[in-house]
Design a protein around this motif. Structure first.
Motif, PDB file in Angstrom:
ATOM      1  N   SER A 148      -6.560   4.933  -4.988  1.00  0.00           N
ATOM      2  CA  SER A 148      -6.801   3.554  -4.547  1.00  0.00           C
ATOM      3  C   SER A 148      -8.258   3.204  -4.787  1.00  0.00           C
ATOM      4  O   SER A 148      -9.132   4.052  -4.626  1.00  0.00           O
ATOM      5  CB  SER A 148      -6.509   3.399  -3.053  1.00  0.00           C
ATOM      6  N   THR A 194      -4.917   4.501   0.349  1.00  0.00           N
ATOM      7  CA  THR A 194      -5.332   3.199   0.882  1.00  0.00           C
ATOM      8  C   THR A 194      -6.110   3.393   2.194  1.00  0.00           C
ATOM      9  O   THR A 194      -7.183   2.808   2.378  1.00  0.00           O
ATOM     10  CB  THR A 194      -4.096   2.305   1.114  1.00  0.00           C
ATOM     11  N   GLY A 225       0.795  -1.226   0.000  1.00  0.00           N
ATOM     12  CA  GLY A 225       0.000   0.000   0.000  1.00  0.00           C
ATOM     13  C   GLY A 225       0.824   1.270   0.000  1.00  0.00           C
ATOM     14  O   GLY A 225       0.256   2.375  -0.010  1.00  0.00           O
ATOM     15  N   ASP A 247       0.273   7.522  -1.457  1.00  0.00           N
ATOM     16  CA  ASP A 247      -0.107   6.128  -1.692  1.00  0.00           C
ATOM     17  C   ASP A 247      -0.773   5.541  -0.443  1.00  0.00           C
ATOM     18  O   ASP A 247      -1.892   5.004  -0.491  1.00  0.00           O
ATOM     19  CB  ASP A 247       1.171   5.342  -2.052  1.00  0.00           C
ATOM     20  N   ALA A 248      -0.091   5.674   0.699  1.00  0.00           N
ATOM     21  CA  ALA A 248      -0.625   5.125   1.950  1.00  0.00           C
ATOM     22  C   ALA A 248      -1.934   5.819   2.332  1.00  0.00           C
ATOM     23  O   ALA A 248      -2.883   5.171   2.808  1.00  0.00           O
ATOM     24  CB  ALA A 248       0.401   5.275   3.072  1.00  0.00           C
TER      25      ALA A 248
HETATM   26 MG    MG Z   1      -1.797   2.756  -1.563  1.00  0.00          MG
END
Ligand code: MG
Ligand code: ADP
Length: 344
Positions: free
Chosen positions: A242, A289, A175, A285-286
């Motif tokens: 995401s 998610t 993730g 990115d994190a």
């Molecule tokens: Mg991600």
């Protein structure tokens, strides 16, 4: 590669072609992290570009091997050491991924959790073959993994050596790794003297400088098909999305997406598509998610504790909500409406 990624790459190729007159646009593609990474350099000298592409290729391969969640490499070695209760060293990149993961776990209230590798594996998502077919794991096995309370915060770091209080911790950077890789690639490109570049990884990008004076532009997909709108960025920004349209388990007509709520051990049920614009790829990115896990009721509040001000959420019915900061970048497709939510 599925159709959606095809059309994204087609859009990128179009970008590259459209910019093909003076000065020269150089681009390259790399097959890593189960996706296609594309690098576009709008004002590159061909010789410099090919040397840079060669070192990027090497670096991407190294990251791919080192951070892989289930193929033998440094991360798998580290996870095995953790399981056996050993104290061990690891690479500087993995140490940084760990620090970032701890930060994002804390700030997301545990909705992002890179220590749930055993759960991800239990659900069958340690594979490159999607969809995964067959019944979900038993509620008992899920519950017994949940009881072990895996958390990146169980890690103690001392002088580069690492120890986990919890041997059930198994890291899976699925993730966040793509974002971190894109960050490292951008750093290398800058160091090589490029003032502008776009690094794209299957719909996620980081871009800096400009595309011959024009902003970098990417399409945002509608979960139900088509394009929901476009995002334009200049300066240095990461744009990460995401959602669940591609990777899931399927059983008797029910889909179990590959994003798991670490608090329940179950895949997130109603998965919106979440896009964030941020300063760096790893956090973007994190955060994307984590915000999928947060869902329609909580994403705004979780975004604020993550320090993410530019967020776009598209629910499964195609309804769009965006923060005021996102509206600086996002233009909805013709005939589409966005509800602007949250404080200015
Ligand atoms: Mg991600
Ligand atoms: P994609 O890479 O397809 O855009 P994400 O960035 O959302 O998707 O990452 C999903 C991957 O992250 C999963 O395949 C799994 O490896 C891992 N993962 C799943 N759920 C979580 C979670 N709640 N927190 C952190 N990582 C997760």
């Amino acid at each position: 590669m599925d159709f959606a990624r095809h059309s994204f790459m087609a859009a990128l190729t179009w970008l590259a072609l459209a910019a093909c007159s003076e000065p020269r646009t150089e681009s390259a593609q790399f097959h890593v992290f189960g996706t296609m990474v594309e690098v576009i350099l709008p004002d590159a000298d061909p010789g410099q570009a090919s040397a840079l592409f060669a070192s990027l290729q090497q670096e991407f391969q190294r990251m791919h091997r080192e951070w892989h969640a289930w193929e033998p490499g440094e991360l798998v070695r580290l996870n095995t050491a953790i399981q056996s209760g050993a104290t061990t060293g690891t690479t500087p990149d993995i140490l940084e991924l760990l620090n970032l993961s701890q930060e994002m776990e804390l700030r997301s209230g545990g909705r992002f959790n890179a220590a749930i590798g055993k759960l991800v594996a239990l659900w069958g998502f340690h594979t490159s073959e999607y969809p995964v077919v067959g019944p979900p794991p038993s509620a008992e096995r899920i519950a017994s993994l949940l009881e072990t309370a895996p958390s990146a915060l169980a890690i103690e770091l001392e002088e580069g050596a690492l120890f986990s209080f919890n041997p059930e911790v198994q890291f899976d950077f699925g993730g966040i790794a793509k974002g971190f890789a894109v960050d490292l690639a951008c750093r290398m490109i800058r160091r090589a003297g490029q003032a502008s570049a776009m690094v794209g990884a299957g719909g996620d990008i980081r871009a800096f400088g400009s595309n011959h004076g024009a902003p970098w532009r990417i399409g945002v997909r509608d979960p139900s098909g088509g394009i929901a709108g476009g995002i334009e960025v200049t300066d240095d920004r990461a744009v990460f999305t995401s959602g669940n349209y591609e990777r899931f388990r399927e059983d008797a007509g029910v889909r179990y997406p590959h994003i798991i709520d670490p608090r329940s051990g179950w895949p997130v049920a109603a998965v919106p598509s979440v896009t964030v614009v941020a300063q760096d790829g790893a956090r973007a990115d994190a955060a994307a998610t984590a915000l999928v896990v947060a869902g329609p009721e909580e994403w705004l509040q979780v975004a604020s504790s993550l320090g993410m001000d530019a967020v776009l959420v598209i629910d499964e019915a195609g309804r769009m909500q965006a923060t005021p900061a996102m509206m600086k970048y996002f233009t909805p497709a013709e005939g589409r409406e966005v509800e602007v939510v949250g404080r200015r």
